[in-house]
Design a protein around this motif. Structure first.
Motif, PDB file in Angstrom:
ATOM      1  N   UNK A  97       0.825  -1.210   0.000  1.00  0.00           N
ATOM      2  CA  UNK A  97       0.000   0.000   0.000  1.00  0.00           C
ATOM      3  C   UNK A  97       0.860   1.260   0.000  1.00  0.00           C
ATOM      4  N   UNK A  98       1.911   1.257   0.780  1.00  0.00           N
ATOM      5  CA  UNK A  98       2.803   2.423   0.837  1.00  0.00           C
ATOM      6  C   UNK A  98       3.500   2.648  -0.506  1.00  0.00           C
ATOM      7  N   UNK A  99       3.950   1.562  -1.116  1.00  0.00           N
ATOM      8  CA  UNK A  99       4.638   1.670  -2.404  1.00  0.00           C
ATOM      9  C   UNK A  99       3.709   2.157  -3.515  1.00  0.00           C
ATOM     10  N   UNK A 100       2.433   1.789  -3.426  1.00  0.00           N
ATOM     11  CA  UNK A 100       1.484   2.138  -4.483  1.00  0.00           C
ATOM     12  C   UNK A 100       0.890   3.535  -4.327  1.00  0.00           C
ATOM     13  N   UNK A 101       0.969   4.104  -3.154  1.00  0.00           N
ATOM     14  CA  UNK A 101       0.329   5.401  -2.923  1.00  0.00           C
ATOM     15  C   UNK A 101       0.963   6.493  -3.764  1.00  0.00           C
ATOM     16  N   UNK A 102       0.120   7.261  -4.435  1.00  0.00           N
ATOM     17  CA  UNK A 102       0.590   8.392  -5.226  1.00  0.00           C
ATOM     18  C   UNK A 102       1.361   9.359  -4.319  1.00  0.00           C
ATOM     19  N   UNK A 103       2.508   9.799  -4.774  1.00  0.00           N
ATOM     20  CA  UNK A 103       3.363  10.676  -3.970  1.00  0.00           C
ATOM     21  C   UNK A 103       2.642  11.953  -3.561  1.00  0.00           C
ATOM     22  N   UNK A 104       1.626  12.365  -4.333  1.00  0.00           N
ATOM     23  CA  UNK A 104       0.870  13.582  -3.992  1.00  0.00           C
ATOM     24  C   UNK A 104       0.187  13.468  -2.640  1.00  0.00           C
ATOM     25  N   UNK A 105      -0.128  12.235  -2.238  1.00  0.00           N
ATOM     26  CA  UNK A 105      -0.900  12.035  -1.019  1.00  0.00           C
ATOM     27  C   UNK A 105      -0.060  11.565   0.170  1.00  0.00           C
ATOM     28  N   UNK A 106       1.235  11.472  -0.018  1.00  0.00           N
ATOM     29  CA  UNK A 106       2.100  10.902   1.016  1.00  0.00           C
ATOM     30  C   UNK A 106       1.979  11.636   2.351  1.00  0.00           C
ATOM     31  N   UNK A 107       1.846  12.956   2.295  1.00  0.00           N
ATOM     32  CA  UNK A 107       1.787  13.736   3.539  1.00  0.00           C
ATOM     33  C   UNK A 107       0.452  13.582   4.258  1.00  0.00           C
ATOM     34  N   UNK A 108      -0.551  13.024   3.574  1.00  0.00           N
ATOM     35  CA  UNK A 108      -1.886  12.877   4.170  1.00  0.00           C
ATOM     36  C   UNK A 108      -2.106  11.513   4.812  1.00  0.00           C
ATOM     37  N   UNK A 109      -1.213  10.570   4.574  1.00  0.00           N
ATOM     38  CA  UNK A 109      -1.455   9.190   4.995  1.00  0.00           C
ATOM     39  C   UNK A 109      -0.395   8.711   5.983  1.00  0.00           C
ATOM     40  N   UNK A 110      -0.869   8.114   7.059  1.00  0.00           N
ATOM     41  CA  UNK A 110      -0.002   7.440   8.021  1.00  0.00           C
ATOM     42  C   UNK A 110      -0.298   5.952   7.967  1.00  0.00           C
ATOM     43  N   UNK A 111       0.692   5.142   7.640  1.00  0.00           N
ATOM     44  CA  UNK A 111       0.527   3.694   7.582  1.00  0.00           C
ATOM     45  C   UNK A 111       0.967   3.052   8.890  1.00  0.00           C
ATOM     46  N   UNK A 112       0.255   2.010   9.280  1.00  0.00           N
ATOM     47  CA  UNK A 112       0.625   1.281  10.498  1.00  0.00           C
ATOM     48  C   UNK A 112       0.224  -0.177  10.358  1.00  0.00           C
ATOM     49  N   UNK A 113       1.120  -1.074  10.721  1.00  0.00           N
ATOM     50  CA  UNK A 113       0.822  -2.503  10.752  1.00  0.00           C
ATOM     51  C   UNK A 113       0.453  -2.882  12.176  1.00  0.00           C
ATOM     52  N   UNK A 114      -0.693  -3.530  12.330  1.00  0.00           N
ATOM     53  CA  UNK A 114      -1.108  -3.930  13.667  1.00  0.00           C
ATOM     54  C   UNK A 114      -2.613  -3.972  13.827  1.00  0.00           C
ATOM     55  N   UNK A 115      -3.055  -3.793  15.056  1.00  0.00           N
ATOM     56  CA  UNK A 115      -4.465  -3.913  15.427  1.00  0.00           C
ATOM     57  C   UNK A 115      -5.222  -2.642  15.051  1.00  0.00           C
ATOM     58  N   UNK A 116      -6.284  -2.785  14.265  1.00  0.00           N
ATOM     59  CA  UNK A 116      -7.064  -1.623  13.829  1.00  0.00           C
ATOM     60  C   UNK A 116      -7.785  -0.936  14.986  1.00  0.00           C
ATOM     61  N   UNK A 117      -7.964  -1.640  16.126  1.00  0.00           N
ATOM     62  CA  UNK A 117      -8.666  -1.036  17.257  1.00  0.00           C
ATOM     63  C   UNK A 117      -7.724  -0.366  18.255  1.00  0.00           C
ATOM     64  N   UNK A 118      -6.440  -0.377  17.978  1.00  0.00           N
ATOM     65  CA  UNK A 118      -5.451   0.176  18.909  1.00  0.00           C
ATOM     66  C   UNK A 118      -5.751   1.646  19.203  1.00  0.00           C
ATOM     67  N   UNK A 119      -5.880   1.983  20.470  1.00  0.00           N
ATOM     68  CA  UNK A 119      -6.240   3.344  20.865  1.00  0.00           C
ATOM     69  C   UNK A 119      -5.167   4.365  20.516  1.00  0.00           C
ATOM     70  N   UNK A 120      -3.937   3.921  20.303  1.00  0.00           N
ATOM     71  CA  UNK A 120      -2.868   4.871  19.989  1.00  0.00           C
ATOM     72  C   UNK A 120      -3.049   5.493  18.603  1.00  0.00           C
ATOM     73  N   UNK A 121      -3.938   4.932  17.788  1.00  0.00           N
ATOM     74  CA  UNK A 121      -4.210   5.534  16.478  1.00  0.00           C
ATOM     75  C   UNK A 121      -4.986   6.843  16.616  1.00  0.00           C
ATOM     76  N   UNK A 122      -5.576   7.084  17.781  1.00  0.00           N
ATOM     77  CA  UNK A 122      -6.242   8.356  18.029  1.00  0.00           C
ATOM     78  C   UNK A 122      -7.723   8.360  17.720  1.00  0.00           C
ATOM     79  N   UNK A 123      -8.263   9.579  17.519  1.00  0.00           N
ATOM     80  CA  UNK A 123      -9.681   9.790  17.267  1.00  0.00           C
ATOM     81  C   UNK A 123      -9.918  10.082  15.783  1.00  0.00           C
ATOM     82  N   UNK A 124     -11.173   9.812  15.343  1.00  0.00           N
ATOM     83  CA  UNK A 124     -11.482   9.929  13.921  1.00  0.00           C
ATOM     84  C   UNK A 124     -12.847  10.563  13.694  1.00  0.00           C
TER      85      UNK A 124
END
Length: 222
Positions: A97-124
Motif C-alpha cells: 500500500x505504501x509503495x502504491x500510494x501516489x506521492x501527492x498524497x504521502x503527507x496525508x497518509x499514516x501507515x501502520x501494521x497492527x491492530x485496527x482497534x489500537x487506541x494509539x491511532x487516536x480519534x477519527x
C-alpha cells in the motif's frame, strides 16, 4: 476478547505468509481468472458504495482505513482530502500500500501494521472497514464497533458476509478441512442477529453480489 485475538493471529499469518501475492494481483489491473474478475468487480462496487456514505469533500477530516490491504480505499480517501490512518494486520500488505500510494498524497497518509482497534491511532471523524471484519464472530464485531465508536465522531462503515445459502454452504465446507490446511473462514451473519449484538446505531446500507463476492455494507453510528 480471546477469540478476537486468536482469529486476528490466524488472519495475520494467512495474509502475511500465504495470500500476499494473490491480493497484490487481485487489487491491481493485472489479468486474473474469471472467478477472480467477479471478486475484483464486486470489491470495486463495494468500495464505491462505502465511499458514497462519506462526504465527497473530506478536507480536514481524519479517517481510519481499518484493514487497508493494498491501499485502494486509502488512495480514494486521500484524494477527497482526508487525513488517513491506514492500518492493516499484515506488514506485507502495508508495504504494498505504501509503495502504491501516489506521492501527492504521502503527507496525508499514516501507515501502520497492527491492530485496527489500537487506541494509539487516536480519534477519527469516520472509520471504514472493508472486508476486515468478515472472519469474526458477532460478539467480536460488536466489541470492535463499540471500541472504535468511543473514538469516532460520525460513523463506522463496514462490511460483513451475509448469511445466504450460498455462503453458508462454503462456511460449512470450510469446517471439513483440517485447521492447519485452510485459510481463515468467513463467518456469515444475519443482520437481525448482528443488530442484537451491536445494539442501537446499526443500519443496513446495501449488498453487493458479484460472482463469488457477496457482501453486505452496514453502518454503525455512535
Amino acid at each position: 476478547m480471546a477469540d478476537y485475538s486468536a482469529t486476528r493471529a490466524r488472519v495475520e499469518d494467512y495474509f502475511d505468509r500465504s495470500a500476499t501475492k494473490v491480493w497484490e494481483r487481485l487489487c491491481s489491473d493485472a489479468p486474473v481468472s474469471r472467478i477472480r474478475q467477479t471478486v475484483r468487480a464486486g470489491r470495486d462496487a463495494m468500495r464505491a458504495m462505502m465511499l458514497a456514505q462519506l462526504p465527497a469533500d473530506l478536507s480536514g477530516a481524519r479517517v481510519l482505513d481499518a484493514g487497508c490491504g493494498t491501499g485502494l480505499m486509502t488512495a480514494e480517501l486521500a484524494a477527497r482530502g482526508a487525513e488517513v490512518v491506514a492500518v492493516d494486520i499484515s506488514p506485507q500488505l502495508i508495504r504494498i500500500a505504501r509503495d502504491r500510494l501516489d506521492a501527492r498524497f504521502a503527507s496525508q497518509v499514516t501507515f501502520a501494521a497492527g491492530d485496527m482497534t489500537d487506541e494509539t491511532h487516536g480519534h477519527f471523524d469516520h472509520v471504514i472497514a472493508m472486508d476486515s471484519l468478515i472472519y469474526y464472530s458477532g460478539e467480536d464485531i460488536a466489541a470492535i464497533l463499540h471500541r472504535l465508536a468511543q473514538r469516532t465522531r460520525a460513523g463506522i462503515v463496514f462490511t460483513v458476509a451475509p448469511r445466504t445459502p450460498f455462503l453458508m454452504t462454503f462456511f460449512t465446507l470450510g469446517k471439513l478441512f483440517p485447521r492447519a490446511d485452510r485459510s481463515p473462514t468467513m463467518i456469515p451473519h444475519a443482520y437481525e442477529t448482528l443488530a442484537k449484538s451491536a445494539g442501537p446505531g446499526l443500519a443496513r446500507v446495501g449488498r453487493i453480489s458479484s460472482g463469488f463476492y457477496i457482501s453486505d455494507c452496514l453502518e454503525y453510528r455512535p
